[in-house]
Write an enzyme that holds these catalytic residues in place. Structure first.
Site, mmCIF file in Angstrom:
data_model
loop_
_atom_site.group_PDB
_atom_site.id
_atom_site.type_symbol
_atom_site.label_atom_id
_atom_site.label_comp_id
_atom_site.label_asym_id
_atom_site.label_seq_id
_atom_site.Cartn_x
_atom_site.Cartn_y
_atom_site.Cartn_z
ATOM 1 N N ARG A 104 -10.573 0.004 7.699
ATOM 2 C CA ARG A 104 -10.108 -1.357 7.983
ATOM 3 C C ARG A 104 -11.179 -2.199 8.650
ATOM 4 O O ARG A 104 -10.934 -3.349 8.973
ATOM 5 C CB ARG A 104 -8.930 -1.262 8.944
ATOM 6 C CG ARG A 104 -7.599 -1.615 8.347
ATOM 7 C CD ARG A 104 -6.569 -1.186 9.363
ATOM 8 N NE ARG A 104 -5.369 -1.912 9.286
ATOM 9 C CZ ARG A 104 -4.240 -1.400 8.781
ATOM 10 N NH1 ARG A 104 -4.216 -0.216 8.240
ATOM 11 N NH2 ARG A 104 -3.161 -2.104 8.833
ATOM 12 N N ARG A 152 11.788 -5.300 5.573
ATOM 13 C CA ARG A 152 11.470 -3.877 5.297
ATOM 14 C C ARG A 152 12.272 -2.944 6.199
ATOM 15 O O ARG A 152 12.465 -3.202 7.374
ATOM 16 C CB ARG A 152 9.977 -3.613 5.534
ATOM 17 C CG ARG A 152 9.661 -2.115 5.415
ATOM 18 C CD ARG A 152 8.205 -1.825 5.353
ATOM 19 N NE ARG A 152 7.479 -2.323 6.511
ATOM 20 C CZ ARG A 152 6.154 -2.271 6.597
ATOM 21 N NH1 ARG A 152 5.444 -1.741 5.625
ATOM 22 N NH2 ARG A 152 5.560 -2.747 7.662
ATOM 23 N N ARG A 171 10.430 -1.277 11.701
ATOM 24 C CA ARG A 171 9.242 -1.034 12.519
ATOM 25 C C ARG A 171 9.119 -2.080 13.626
ATOM 26 O O ARG A 171 9.441 -3.240 13.428
ATOM 27 C CB ARG A 171 7.991 -1.088 11.632
ATOM 28 C CG ARG A 171 7.674 0.255 11.010
ATOM 29 C CD ARG A 171 6.577 0.214 9.999
ATOM 30 N NE ARG A 171 5.403 -0.558 10.348
ATOM 31 C CZ ARG A 171 4.310 -0.636 9.593
ATOM 32 N NH1 ARG A 171 4.260 0.036 8.459
ATOM 33 N NH2 ARG A 171 3.282 -1.360 9.960
ATOM 34 N N ARG A 214 -0.878 -9.719 12.538
ATOM 35 C CA ARG A 214 -1.495 -8.642 11.725
ATOM 36 C C ARG A 214 -2.224 -9.238 10.539
ATOM 37 O O ARG A 214 -3.296 -8.761 10.145
ATOM 38 C CB ARG A 214 -0.404 -7.666 11.233
ATOM 39 C CG ARG A 214 0.059 -6.715 12.330
ATOM 40 C CD ARG A 214 1.439 -6.144 12.045
ATOM 41 N NE ARG A 214 1.529 -5.387 10.820
ATOM 42 C CZ ARG A 214 2.674 -5.158 10.165
ATOM 43 N NH1 ARG A 214 3.811 -5.647 10.631
ATOM 44 N NH2 ARG A 214 2.675 -4.441 9.075
ATOM 45 N N LYS A 269 0.842 -1.211 0.000
ATOM 46 C CA LYS A 269 0.000 0.000 0.000
ATOM 47 C C LYS A 269 0.874 1.258 0.000
ATOM 48 O O LYS A 269 0.669 2.171 -0.796
ATOM 49 C CB LYS A 269 -0.945 0.003 1.223
ATOM 50 C CG LYS A 269 -1.861 -1.216 1.289
ATOM 51 C CD LYS A 269 -2.802 -1.177 2.471
ATOM 52 C CE LYS A 269 -2.143 -1.306 3.824
ATOM 53 N NZ LYS A 269 -1.467 -2.617 4.069
#
Ligand code: AP5
Ligand code: MG
Length: 210
Positions: free
Chosen positions: A90, A124, A157, A168, A18
Site C-alpha cells: 500500500r 457492507r 466493520r 480511507r 478486493k
C-alpha cells in the site's frame, strides 16, 4: 500455457472489491490469500501487541506503519503456493520490501470512485466466523444478519462509517495511488473497471491474469 504458481496483487481503494474478487479467484485457484486488513483486524480482536499498535491507525483510516506491516507479511511468506495479496503493498516502501522476497506476475488495479466507495461500504456486512462479504444493498444474505454459508453472525466493520470511509479514500489517493505508476513502469499493472457487477469485474480480471 497456464502458469501454475502465480503471485498476484489486488490494488484498489476502500470498497473497490478486493475481498470480493479474491473470494472468486480462490474458488478457482489454490493460492495463499494474504489480506493485510483481515490479518490486522484479527490481531486487534486478539489484543496482541501488534493489534494494540495498529488499532489507532485503523480507526482513523490511516495506514499502519510500514515496518509493522512488512514484518507481519514477511513472517507469512513461506508457502509453496502462489500468493494473492489483498490490500498489500500500500506504499512504495512496502512494494520495494515485497520485491526483495517475491517476484510478482500481475498487479490488478480495481478502480472505483469515492462516492461509490462510500455507498458500498456503508452497506457492507461481514461474517464474524468465515469472513464472507455481504452488502445490504447489492448482495444481502438470505436471512438478515446471518451468513448463508456458515450461519455465523454478520457485523459492520468499525471503519465502515462515512467519515472514516472518506478518510480511507484520501489515504488511498495520497499513499497508495503512486503504486499505479510504479507497477505500470514495471509492466505489471492491469486496470479493471470496478464499477461493473462483481461477475463482470471478475470476467475482466480473469482475462488479465490467465
Ligand atoms: P482493508 O481491510 O484492506 O480495507 P480497504 O483497503 O479499505 O478495503 P476494503 O476491505 O474496505 O474493501 P475491498 O476492496 O476489500 O472491498 P469488498 O470486496 O469488501 O484495510 C483496513 C485497514 O487496515 C486500513 O485502513 C489500514 O489502516 C490497515 N491496513 C491494511 N493493509 C495495510 C497495509 N498494507 N499497510 C498499512 N495499513 C494497512 O467490497 C466492499 C463492499 O462492496 C462489499 O459489501 C461488497 O459486497 C460490495 N461490492 C464489491 N464489489 C462490488 C461490485 N462490483 N458491485 C457492487 N457491490 C460490490
Ligand atoms: Mg477487503
Amino acid at each position: 500455457m497456464v502458469k501454475e504458481k502465480l503471485n498476484i496483487v489486488l490494488l484498489g481503494g476502500p470498497g473497490a472489491g478486493k475481498g470480493t474478487q479474491a473470494e472468486k479467484i480462490l474458488e478457482e485457484r489454490s493460492m495463499e490469500h494474504l489480506a493485510t486488513g483481515d490479518i490486522l483486524r484479527d490481531e486487534v480482536d486478539r489484543g496482541t501487541e501488534l493489534g494494540k499498535k495498529a488499532k489507532s491507525y485503523m480507526d482513523k483510516g490511516d495506514l499502519v506503519p510500514d515496518e509493522l506491516v512488512v514484518n507481519m507479511v514477511k513472517k507469512r511468506l513461506e508457502n509453496e503456493k502462489g500468493y494473492l495479496f489483498d490490500g498489500f503493498p500500500r506504499t512504495t516502501n512496502q512494494a520495494k520490501a515485497l520485491s526483495e522476497t517475491i517476484d510478482l506476475d500481475h498487479v490488478v488495479y480495481i478502480k472505483i470512485d469515492k462516492s461509490e466507495a462510500v455507498r458500498r461500504l456503508s452497506a457492507r456486512r461481514v461474517c464474524s466466523d468465515c469472513g464472507k462479504i455481504y452488502n445490504s444493498l447489492f448482495k444481502p444474505p438470505n436471512r438478515k444478519g446471518i451468513c448463508d454459508e456458515c450461519g455465523g453472525e454478520l457485523y459492520q466493520r468499525d471503519d465502515d462509517k462515512a467519515k472514516v470511509i472518506r478518510d480511507r479514500f484520501e489515504t488511498f489517493l495520497d499513499e497508495t495511488a503512486p503504486l499505479i505508476d510504479y507497477y505500470e513502469e514495471k509492466g505489471l499493472l492491469v486496470g479493471v473497471d470496478g464499477e461493473q457487477k462483481p461477475d463482470e469485474v471478475y470476467a475482466e480480471l480473469q482475462k488479465a491474469i490467465c
